[in-house]
Design a protein around this motif. Structure first.
Motif, PDB file in Angstrom:
ATOM      1  N   VAL A   1     119.281   3.055 160.515  1.00  0.00           N
ATOM      2  CA  VAL A   1     118.049   2.620 159.850  1.00  0.00           C
ATOM      3  C   VAL A   1     118.280   1.301 159.109  1.00  0.00           C
ATOM      4  CG1 VAL A   1     116.409   3.193 158.015  1.00  0.00           C
ATOM      5  CG2 VAL A   1     117.078   4.941 159.673  1.00  0.00           C
ATOM      6  N   LEU A   2     119.421   1.166 158.426  1.00  0.00           N
ATOM      7  CA  LEU A   2     119.701  -0.066 157.699  1.00  0.00           C
ATOM      8  C   LEU A   2     119.880  -1.254 158.650  1.00  0.00           C
ATOM      9  CD1 LEU A   2     122.140   1.271 154.971  1.00  0.00           C
ATOM     10  CD2 LEU A   2     119.854   0.345 154.593  1.00  0.00           C
ATOM     11  N   ASP A   3     120.525  -1.042 159.772  1.00  0.00           N
ATOM     12  CA  ASP A   3     120.678  -2.115 160.758  1.00  0.00           C
ATOM     13  C   ASP A   3     119.315  -2.582 161.259  1.00  0.00           C
ATOM     14  OD1 ASP A   3     123.442  -2.275 160.661  1.00  0.00           O
ATOM     15  OD2 ASP A   3     123.740  -0.832 162.294  1.00  0.00           O
ATOM     16  N   ALA A   4     118.413  -1.639 161.503  1.00  0.00           N
ATOM     17  CA  ALA A   4     117.072  -1.997 161.966  1.00  0.00           C
ATOM     18  C   ALA A   4     116.311  -2.753 160.883  1.00  0.00           C
ATOM     19  CB  ALA A   4     116.309  -0.740 162.373  1.00  0.00           C
ATOM     20  N   ALA A   5     116.479  -2.333 159.631  1.00  0.00           N
ATOM     21  CA  ALA A   5     115.833  -3.029 158.525  1.00  0.00           C
ATOM     22  C   ALA A   5     116.343  -4.458 158.411  1.00  0.00           C
ATOM     23  CB  ALA A   5     116.086  -2.266 157.218  1.00  0.00           C
ATOM     24  N   LEU A   6     117.654  -4.637 158.559  1.00  0.00           N
ATOM     25  CA  LEU A   6     118.248  -5.968 158.487  1.00  0.00           C
ATOM     26  C   LEU A   6     117.691  -6.873 159.582  1.00  0.00           C
ATOM     27  CD1 LEU A   6     120.492  -7.745 157.157  1.00  0.00           C
ATOM     28  CD2 LEU A   6     122.017  -6.884 158.959  1.00  0.00           C
TER      29      LEU A   6
ATOM     30  N   ARG B   1     103.892   3.189 156.255  1.00  0.00           N
ATOM     31  CA  ARG B   1     104.137   3.664 157.619  1.00  0.00           C
ATOM     32  C   ARG B   1     105.217   4.725 157.512  1.00  0.00           C
ATOM     33  NH1 ARG B   1     105.513  -0.999 161.079  1.00  0.00           N
ATOM     34  NH2 ARG B   1     103.276  -1.382 160.906  1.00  0.00           N
ATOM     35  N   GLY B   2     104.930   5.923 157.983  1.00  0.00           N
ATOM     36  CA  GLY B   2     105.874   7.017 157.884  1.00  0.00           C
ATOM     37  C   GLY B   2     106.399   7.420 159.241  1.00  0.00           C
ATOM     38  N   THR B   3     107.708   7.673 159.329  1.00  0.00           N
ATOM     39  CA  THR B   3     108.254   8.138 160.596  1.00  0.00           C
ATOM     40  C   THR B   3     108.149   9.656 160.684  1.00  0.00           C
ATOM     41  OG1 THR B   3     110.574   8.513 159.945  1.00  0.00           O
ATOM     42  CG2 THR B   3     109.924   6.248 160.503  1.00  0.00           C
ATOM     43  N   ALA B   4     107.901  10.137 161.891  1.00  0.00           N
ATOM     44  CA  ALA B   4     107.841  11.580 162.148  1.00  0.00           C
ATOM     45  C   ALA B   4     108.165  11.801 163.612  1.00  0.00           C
ATOM     46  CB  ALA B   4     106.463  12.143 161.818  1.00  0.00           C
ATOM     47  N   ARG B   5     108.697  12.965 163.911  1.00  0.00           N
ATOM     48  CA  ARG B   5     108.957  13.318 165.306  1.00  0.00           C
ATOM     49  C   ARG B   5     107.630  13.454 166.046  1.00  0.00           C
ATOM     50  NH1 ARG B   5     114.302  15.089 166.032  1.00  0.00           N
ATOM     51  NH2 ARG B   5     115.424  15.471 164.077  1.00  0.00           N
ATOM     52  N   SER B   6     107.683  13.280 167.378  1.00  0.00           N
ATOM     53  CA  SER B   6     106.448  13.272 168.175  1.00  0.00           C
ATOM     54  C   SER B   6     105.658  14.559 168.033  1.00  0.00           C
ATOM     55  CB  SER B   6     106.790  13.018 169.651  1.00  0.00           C
ATOM     56  OG  SER B   6     107.781  13.922 170.111  1.00  0.00           O
ATOM     57  N   ALA B   7     106.345  15.697 167.860  1.00  0.00           N
ATOM     58  CA  ALA B   7     105.639  16.972 167.746  1.00  0.00           C
ATOM     59  C   ALA B   7     104.886  17.088 166.419  1.00  0.00           C
ATOM     60  CB  ALA B   7     106.630  18.129 167.886  1.00  0.00           C
TER      61      ALA B   7
ATOM     62  N   SER C   1      99.316  -3.882 146.723  1.00  0.00           N
ATOM     63  CA  SER C   1      98.329  -3.613 147.760  1.00  0.00           C
ATOM     64  C   SER C   1      98.591  -4.339 149.069  1.00  0.00           C
ATOM     65  CB  SER C   1      96.921  -3.968 147.254  1.00  0.00           C
ATOM     66  OG  SER C   1      96.880  -5.330 146.863  1.00  0.00           O
ATOM     67  N   LYS C   2      99.393  -5.405 149.047  1.00  0.00           N
ATOM     68  CA  LYS C   2      99.649  -6.138 150.271  1.00  0.00           C
ATOM     69  C   LYS C   2     101.003  -5.812 150.876  1.00  0.00           C
ATOM     70  CE  LYS C   2      96.629 -10.025 149.106  1.00  0.00           C
ATOM     71  NZ  LYS C   2      96.517 -11.502 148.916  1.00  0.00           N
ATOM     72  N   GLN C   3     101.761  -4.922 150.251  1.00  0.00           N
ATOM     73  CA  GLN C   3     103.080  -4.585 150.756  1.00  0.00           C
ATOM     74  C   GLN C   3     103.033  -3.316 151.600  1.00  0.00           C
ATOM     75  OE1 GLN C   3     105.931  -4.401 147.584  1.00  0.00           O
ATOM     76  NE2 GLN C   3     105.835  -6.587 147.191  1.00  0.00           N
ATOM     77  N   THR C   4     103.786  -3.316 152.685  1.00  0.00           N
ATOM     78  CA  THR C   4     103.874  -2.148 153.549  1.00  0.00           C
ATOM     79  C   THR C   4     105.289  -1.605 153.493  1.00  0.00           C
ATOM     80  OG1 THR C   4     102.200  -3.065 155.032  1.00  0.00           O
ATOM     81  CG2 THR C   4     103.530  -1.242 155.868  1.00  0.00           C
ATOM     82  N   VAL C   5     105.386  -0.314 153.216  1.00  0.00           N
ATOM     83  CA  VAL C   5     106.678   0.342 153.053  1.00  0.00           C
ATOM     84  C   VAL C   5     106.885   1.330 154.195  1.00  0.00           C
ATOM     85  CG1 VAL C   5     108.132   1.734 151.531  1.00  0.00           C
ATOM     86  CG2 VAL C   5     106.473   0.126 150.545  1.00  0.00           C
ATOM     87  N   LEU C   6     108.051   1.295 154.806  1.00  0.00           N
ATOM     88  CA  LEU C   6     108.402   2.296 155.810  1.00  0.00           C
ATOM     89  C   LEU C   6     109.110   3.450 155.124  1.00  0.00           C
ATOM     90  CD1 LEU C   6     108.561   3.019 158.875  1.00  0.00           C
ATOM     91  CD2 LEU C   6     110.904   2.121 158.803  1.00  0.00           C
ATOM     92  N   VAL C   7     108.621   4.667 155.351  1.00  0.00           N
ATOM     93  CA  VAL C   7     109.221   5.876 154.793  1.00  0.00           C
ATOM     94  C   VAL C   7     109.744   6.715 155.947  1.00  0.00           C
ATOM     95  CG1 VAL C   7     108.880   7.965 153.411  1.00  0.00           C
ATOM     96  CG2 VAL C   7     107.655   5.854 152.822  1.00  0.00           C
TER      97      VAL C   7
ATOM     98  N   THR D   1     112.424  -0.706 166.422  1.00  0.00           N
ATOM     99  CA  THR D   1     111.811  -2.034 166.358  1.00  0.00           C
ATOM    100  C   THR D   1     110.347  -1.962 165.958  1.00  0.00           C
ATOM    101  OG1 THR D   1     113.329  -2.820 168.075  1.00  0.00           O
ATOM    102  CG2 THR D   1     111.387  -4.171 167.615  1.00  0.00           C
ATOM    103  N   ASP D   2     109.582  -1.120 166.632  1.00  0.00           N
ATOM    104  CA  ASP D   2     108.149  -1.018 166.327  1.00  0.00           C
ATOM    105  C   ASP D   2     107.916  -0.431 164.942  1.00  0.00           C
ATOM    106  OD1 ASP D   2     107.492  -2.112 168.758  1.00  0.00           O
ATOM    107  OD2 ASP D   2     107.119  -0.182 169.746  1.00  0.00           O
ATOM    108  N   ALA D   3     108.753   0.506 164.551  1.00  0.00           N
ATOM    109  CA  ALA D   3     108.586   1.128 163.238  1.00  0.00           C
ATOM    110  C   ALA D   3     108.723   0.098 162.127  1.00  0.00           C
ATOM    111  CB  ALA D   3     109.598   2.247 163.046  1.00  0.00           C
ATOM    112  N   PHE D   4     109.580  -0.907 162.311  1.00  0.00           N
ATOM    113  CA  PHE D   4     109.839  -1.900 161.271  1.00  0.00           C
ATOM    114  C   PHE D   4     108.973  -3.152 161.399  1.00  0.00           C
ATOM    115  CE2 PHE D   4     113.720   0.451 160.269  1.00  0.00           C
ATOM    116  CZ  PHE D   4     113.778   0.282 158.890  1.00  0.00           C
ATOM    117  N   LYS D   5     108.070  -3.202 162.345  1.00  0.00           N
ATOM    118  CA  LYS D   5     107.237  -4.387 162.515  1.00  0.00           C
ATOM    119  C   LYS D   5     106.347  -4.589 161.287  1.00  0.00           C
ATOM    120  CE  LYS D   5     103.964  -6.599 165.671  1.00  0.00           C
ATOM    121  NZ  LYS D   5     103.165  -6.458 166.918  1.00  0.00           N
ATOM    122  N   ASP D   6     106.418  -5.767 160.687  1.00  0.00           N
ATOM    123  CA  ASP D   6     105.603  -6.156 159.519  1.00  0.00           C
ATOM    124  C   ASP D   6     105.871  -5.269 158.300  1.00  0.00           C
ATOM    125  OD1 ASP D   6     104.322  -8.176 161.016  1.00  0.00           O
ATOM    126  OD2 ASP D   6     102.890  -6.720 161.812  1.00  0.00           O
ATOM    127  N   ILE D   7     107.084  -4.769 158.165  1.00  0.00           N
ATOM    128  CA  ILE D   7     107.454  -3.941 157.012  1.00  0.00           C
ATOM    129  C   ILE D   7     108.086  -4.818 155.929  1.00  0.00           C
ATOM    130  CG2 ILE D   7     109.087  -2.168 156.231  1.00  0.00           C
ATOM    131  CD1 ILE D   7     106.627  -1.025 157.605  1.00  0.00           C
TER     132      ILE D   7
END
Length: 365
Positions: free
Chosen positions: A124-129, A52-58, A23-29, A88-94
């Motif tokens: 994506v892996l570089d950003a995660a690192l 937190r899920g990524t999606a295109r702006s549309a 319940s306290k973990q946040t996963v980026l998909v 950067t923002d997508a991975f904040k607190d992930i």
């Protein structure tokens, strides 16, 4: 018999044991608006994770709306290009990454499939690192285990196998082989990354052709998309049409694939020299379209007018195709029971019929 409600209930029941610890973990998909990505989000939320899920702006507003009832447990991160966008923002607190998003055969231009798959994975892996994420689960494919040509040979394929596809063989074989080459090279790059950065624990999931009902957040304005189109052709088309020619019999229920991604978040760490590769094609994931049509004739009389005509001259044959060793699913995450092909077909059909109703599409009779 209708499987979708029961399957969903069982899936959520199996995931519920993680709620307290997750319940306290946040996963980026990544790719949360897609078929598999949306189901991964569903399973993570059912298991108690924040997502937190990524999606295109549309597509992002529709994805956010689909999960509005979860409040702050679900957020959308707008990412228009997984190969170049600032993450950067997508991975904040992930806390962990599930990387699903990838160019798809038939959607992305063929000449971008390989580069897009490799570059997107590494970006994506570089950003995660950089964000300090130490757990990554990545959607691979049966096509990094074996090429389409290798799969069309009666042998056993398992988690230690690798495709022999090359640029030359893929160029000669066409779109599916090119897609497979991209998945193979992206996974090779992934394990090179894991070797160079042992602080990031990696698991790969290798599904076959994905079928089933989509997740809540899939953005789609037609009855089906992607590989589900192969099942949908069984109930769409002119009357009297023949049973479709046999395709590759390596099916995975999308809920099984999604749950394996979630379970892999709990897998024990291991070095890149002992890669955690999970084969996600169960023993009953091999079937012919002829078997599917005959089963639908027997179990779905209301659909008979929409089904192809069986001539009894069909020559579909499973003997010429490979089998899959899925023991890695049990060994790595304790997953033993894959859904069989009848449930796969039934849930795919039910999902398409629900979508037809939502879209106001009259059934072709």
């Amino acid at each position: 018999m209708r499987f979708s409600g029961l399957a969903r209930a069982l899936t959520h029941l199996s995931a519920s044991r993680f709620i307290t610890s997750s319940s306290k973990q946040t996963v980026l998909v990544t790719g949360a608006s897609g078929f598999l990505g949306s189901v991964v989000v569903d399973e993570l939320l059912a298991a108690g994770y924040r997502v937190r899920g990524t999606a295109r702006s549309a597509k992002a507003p529709r994805v956010q709306k689909a999960y509005a009832s979860f409040g702050d447990r679900f957020q959308v991160a707008v990412v228009d290009d997984l190969t170049t966008s600032d993450l950067t923002d997508a991975f904040k607190d992930i806390n962990a990454l599930i990387h699903v998003g990838s160019p798809l055969a038939g959607k992305a231009p063929q000449n971008t499939l390989v580069k897009g798959s490799v570059d997107g994975t590494l970006h994506v892996l570089d950003a995660a690192l950089k964000a300090g994420v130490s757990k990554a689960v990545v959607t691979a494919s049966i096509f990094s285990l074996a090429s389409p040509a290798q799969i069309h040979i009666p042998n056993m394929i398992g988690a230690s196998d690798w495709s022999n596809e090359t640029e030359e063989s893929a160029a000669a074989a066409g779109l599916l082989a090119t897609y497979g080459l991209g998945k193979k090279l992206a996974e090779k790059a992934l394990w090179d990354f894991a070797s160079a950065h042992p602080e990031v624990d990696v698991t790969t999931i290798h599904p076959g052709f994905l079928y089933g009902a989509p997740g809540h957040g899939q953005v789609i304005d037609k009855p089906v998309d992607g590989t589900n189109g192969y099942v949908y052709q069984l109930i769409s088309g002119p009357a009297g049409r023949p049973v479709p020619a046999q395709g590759m019999p390596a099916a995975t229920h999308v809920r099984d694939a999604a749950l394996l991604h979630v379970l892999a978040l709990k897998a024990a760490p291991s070095p890149a020299s002992k890669p955690k590769r999970i084969v996600a094609v169960g023993p009953d994931g091999r079937f012919t379209w002829l078997q599917a049509v005959q089963w639908l004739y027997e179990t779905r009389p209301e659909l008979r007018a929409r089904l192809p005509t069986v001539t009894r001259k069909e020559t579909h044959n499973l003997d010429e195709w490979s089998r899959w060793d899925s023991s890695s699913a049990k060994e790595i995450v304790g997953f033993e029971k894959f859904r069989g092909w009848r449930e796969i077909v039934g849930d795919s059909i039910d999902g398409a019929l629900r979508r037809e109703k939502e879209l106001g599409i009259a059934s072709a009779q």
